[in-house]
Scaffold this motif. Structure first.
Motif, PDB file in Angstrom:
ATOM      1  N   GLU A  85       5.684  -8.991   9.280  1.00  0.00           N
ATOM      2  CA  GLU A  85       4.274  -9.408   9.337  1.00  0.00           C
ATOM      3  C   GLU A  85       3.371  -8.330   8.766  1.00  0.00           C
ATOM      4  O   GLU A  85       2.421  -8.616   8.030  1.00  0.00           O
ATOM      5  CB  GLU A  85       3.879  -9.708  10.784  1.00  0.00           C
ATOM      6  N   ALA A  86       3.679  -7.075   9.088  1.00  0.00           N
ATOM      7  CA  ALA A  86       2.890  -5.965   8.552  1.00  0.00           C
ATOM      8  C   ALA A  86       3.033  -5.888   7.036  1.00  0.00           C
ATOM      9  O   ALA A  86       2.055  -5.626   6.312  1.00  0.00           O
ATOM     10  CB  ALA A  86       3.321  -4.651   9.184  1.00  0.00           C
ATOM     11  N   ALA A  87       4.241  -6.135   6.545  1.00  0.00           N
ATOM     12  CA  ALA A  87       4.482  -6.072   5.103  1.00  0.00           C
ATOM     13  C   ALA A  87       3.819  -7.236   4.371  1.00  0.00           C
ATOM     14  O   ALA A  87       3.481  -7.122   3.188  1.00  0.00           O
ATOM     15  CB  ALA A  87       5.981  -6.074   4.825  1.00  0.00           C
ATOM     16  N   CYS A  88       3.630  -8.358   5.089  1.00  0.00           N
ATOM     17  CA  CYS A  88       3.064  -9.559   4.466  1.00  0.00           C
ATOM     18  C   CYS A  88       1.597  -9.782   4.817  1.00  0.00           C
ATOM     19  O   CYS A  88       1.063 -10.867   4.597  1.00  0.00           O
ATOM     20  CB  CYS A  88       3.881 -10.789   4.886  1.00  0.00           C
ATOM     21  N   ARG A  89       0.955  -8.778   5.400  1.00  0.00           N
ATOM     22  CA  ARG A  89      -0.448  -8.940   5.807  1.00  0.00           C
ATOM     23  C   ARG A  89      -1.351  -9.251   4.619  1.00  0.00           C
ATOM     24  O   ARG A  89      -1.163  -8.726   3.523  1.00  0.00           O
ATOM     25  CB  ARG A  89      -0.955  -7.659   6.479  1.00  0.00           C
ATOM     26  N   LYS A  90      -2.342 -10.103   4.880  1.00  0.00           N
ATOM     27  CA  LYS A  90      -3.317 -10.412   3.842  1.00  0.00           C
ATOM     28  C   LYS A  90      -4.172  -9.179   3.584  1.00  0.00           C
ATOM     29  O   LYS A  90      -4.623  -8.517   4.523  1.00  0.00           O
ATOM     30  CB  LYS A  90      -4.204 -11.577   4.275  1.00  0.00           C
ATOM     31  N   CYS A  91      -4.363  -8.866   2.338  1.00  0.00           N
ATOM     32  CA  CYS A  91      -5.140  -7.678   1.992  1.00  0.00           C
ATOM     33  C   CYS A  91      -5.748  -7.849   0.609  1.00  0.00           C
ATOM     34  O   CYS A  91      -5.490  -8.830  -0.096  1.00  0.00           O
ATOM     35  CB  CYS A  91      -4.259  -6.426   2.046  1.00  0.00           C
ATOM     36  N   VAL A  92      -6.557  -6.874   0.229  1.00  0.00           N
ATOM     37  CA  VAL A  92      -7.119  -6.809  -1.116  1.00  0.00           C
ATOM     38  C   VAL A  92      -6.496  -5.604  -1.808  1.00  0.00           C
ATOM     39  O   VAL A  92      -6.551  -4.491  -1.291  1.00  0.00           O
ATOM     40  CB  VAL A  92      -8.654  -6.661  -1.077  1.00  0.00           C
ATOM     41  N   ARG A  93      -5.878  -5.848  -2.949  1.00  0.00           N
ATOM     42  CA  ARG A  93      -5.286  -4.739  -3.715  1.00  0.00           C
ATOM     43  C   ARG A  93      -6.270  -4.276  -4.784  1.00  0.00           C
ATOM     44  O   ARG A  93      -6.744  -5.075  -5.594  1.00  0.00           O
ATOM     45  CB  ARG A  93      -3.960  -5.136  -4.345  1.00  0.00           C
ATOM     46  N   LEU A  94      -6.560  -2.986  -4.742  1.00  0.00           N
ATOM     47  CA  LEU A  94      -7.506  -2.384  -5.681  1.00  0.00           C
ATOM     48  C   LEU A  94      -6.783  -1.476  -6.657  1.00  0.00           C
ATOM     49  O   LEU A  94      -5.893  -0.707  -6.261  1.00  0.00           O
ATOM     50  CB  LEU A  94      -8.553  -1.556  -4.935  1.00  0.00           C
ATOM     51  N   ASN A  95      -7.161  -1.579  -7.913  1.00  0.00           N
ATOM     52  CA  ASN A  95      -6.689  -0.647  -8.932  1.00  0.00           C
ATOM     53  C   ASN A  95      -7.907   0.136  -9.410  1.00  0.00           C
ATOM     54  O   ASN A  95      -8.873  -0.451  -9.922  1.00  0.00           O
ATOM     55  CB  ASN A  95      -6.036  -1.410 -10.088  1.00  0.00           C
ATOM     56  N   VAL A  96      -7.883   1.453  -9.211  1.00  0.00           N
ATOM     57  CA  VAL A  96      -9.060   2.287  -9.482  1.00  0.00           C
ATOM     58  C   VAL A  96      -8.678   3.486 -10.353  1.00  0.00           C
ATOM     59  O   VAL A  96      -7.496   3.790 -10.545  1.00  0.00           O
ATOM     60  CB  VAL A  96      -9.686   2.788  -8.160  1.00  0.00           C
ATOM     61  N   THR A  97      -9.710   4.168 -10.853  1.00  0.00           N
ATOM     62  CA  THR A  97      -9.471   5.346 -11.697  1.00  0.00           C
ATOM     63  C   THR A  97      -9.232   6.605 -10.882  1.00  0.00           C
ATOM     64  O   THR A  97      -8.662   7.571 -11.388  1.00  0.00           O
ATOM     65  CB  THR A  97     -10.675   5.579 -12.631  1.00  0.00           C
TER      66      THR A  97
END
Length: 304
Positions: free
Chosen positions: A222-234
């Motif tokens: 469940e922790a590995a599949c948690r809904k999240c926002v993935r950010l790619n930043v500089t």
């Protein structure tokens, strides 16, 4: 932690083909262990080996702490029930007579408990109806009732909901949960229907081409599949500082990526990062389920 079953470097070879290849696993007592794999991945062969229907070619396993070659293993096996491939039932017998026959096979002194078993699996009202006239779901429940004769502590079920209609699937699911919670029975359930398995299992083992790719608890999954926002930043260090200031939970994935959990105000986050001279290169929602997790783990389709 106490384990009902442990396997170590288990192999089952047929000529030049390994149906099980160097497989190790541990099933905690009281768990519902979901064995996840494609058709042909080795699930049924593993079931047959640990049920004593086939001998492993290499490696070994223990059942309730007893090694499979020990003299005491036959006594210990009486604490285990199983439905492998298809339920072993006599089609020309009633549900009650099927259970009586299993009682005789096990050498039980009386038929005490048969009415309770029939009620437990929802077959009390089948009367003189022969098993050949049962629905697929009823046959599956009768197979589980037969496996429960002798009051085992551990049940191994091979694809228990395969081919069932929606109501049949619900019936089997509720029965398994009831047996686990109220009777403290440990389960090993193999399935390639991952959406259903995810509703049941407390632990998972992902098998592919005879290998155990990964074991994981439901909470870890469940922790590995948690809904999240993935950010790619500089600048991931700047991102870390901003997320700390905003009291957001996150995990750093790489030197330029991070997963952010909970509600995220994109506007507020982008503005805060701009003050740190950090540019957001991409942003997307990530919501992984069991099927996607399995596909990403082993590759290919999960329901082949």
């Amino acid at each position: 932690m106490e384990y009902v079953l442990t396997a170590n470097a288990l192999k089952k070879q047929y000529r030049h083909f390994y149906a099980i290849n160097n497989l190790s696993m541990s099933i905690p007592r009281g768990s519902i262990y979901g064995l996840v794999g494609k058709n042909g991945s080795g699930k049924t062969t593993l079931m047959r080996v640990i049920c004593g229907l086939q001998e492993p070619t290499y490696g070994g396993y223990t059942l309730f702490g007893v090694y499979y070659k020990a003299k005491a293993i036959n006594k210990v096996r009486r604490r285990m029930g199983a439905v492998v491939e298809t339920p072993s039932i006599y089609l020309d017998m009633t549900a009650e007579d099927n259970l009586k026959e299993q009682y005789r096979v096990l050498g039980l002194p009386s038929y005490e408990g048969i009415d309770e078993l029939l009620g437990l699996v929802g077959l009390s009202d089948t009367g003189k109806k022969k098993a050949r006239n049962f629905s697929l779901g009823m046959k599956q429940r009768l197979g589980i009732a037969i496996a429960l004769c002798g009051r085992p502590d551990f049940l191994a079920l091979d694809e228990p909901v395969n081919g069932l209609d929606p109501q049949g699937i619900v019936d089997i699911r509720e029965l398994i949960i009831k047996l686990n919670r109220e009777y403290q029975i440990t389960f090993l359930i193999s399935s390639h229907i991952l959406s259903e398995l995810s509703r049941l299992a407390t632990h998972f083992g992902f098998i592919d081409k005879g290998y155990m790719v990964k074991e994981i608890s439901a909470s870890e999954l469940e922790a590995a599949c948690r809904k999240c926002v993935r950010l790619n930043v500089t600048d991931v260090n700047a991102l870390s500082r901003v997320l700390d200031n905003l009291n957001l939970e996150y995990s750093i994935i790489s030197g330029c990526e991070a997963d952010v959990y909970g509600y995220v105000s994109v506007t507020e986050l982008v503005m805060a990062l701009a003050k740190e001279n950090c540019e957001v290169k991409s942003i997307h929602e990530k919501d992984e389920d069991l099927e996607n997790y399995y596909i990403n783990l082993v590759g290919g389709g999960a329901n082949e």
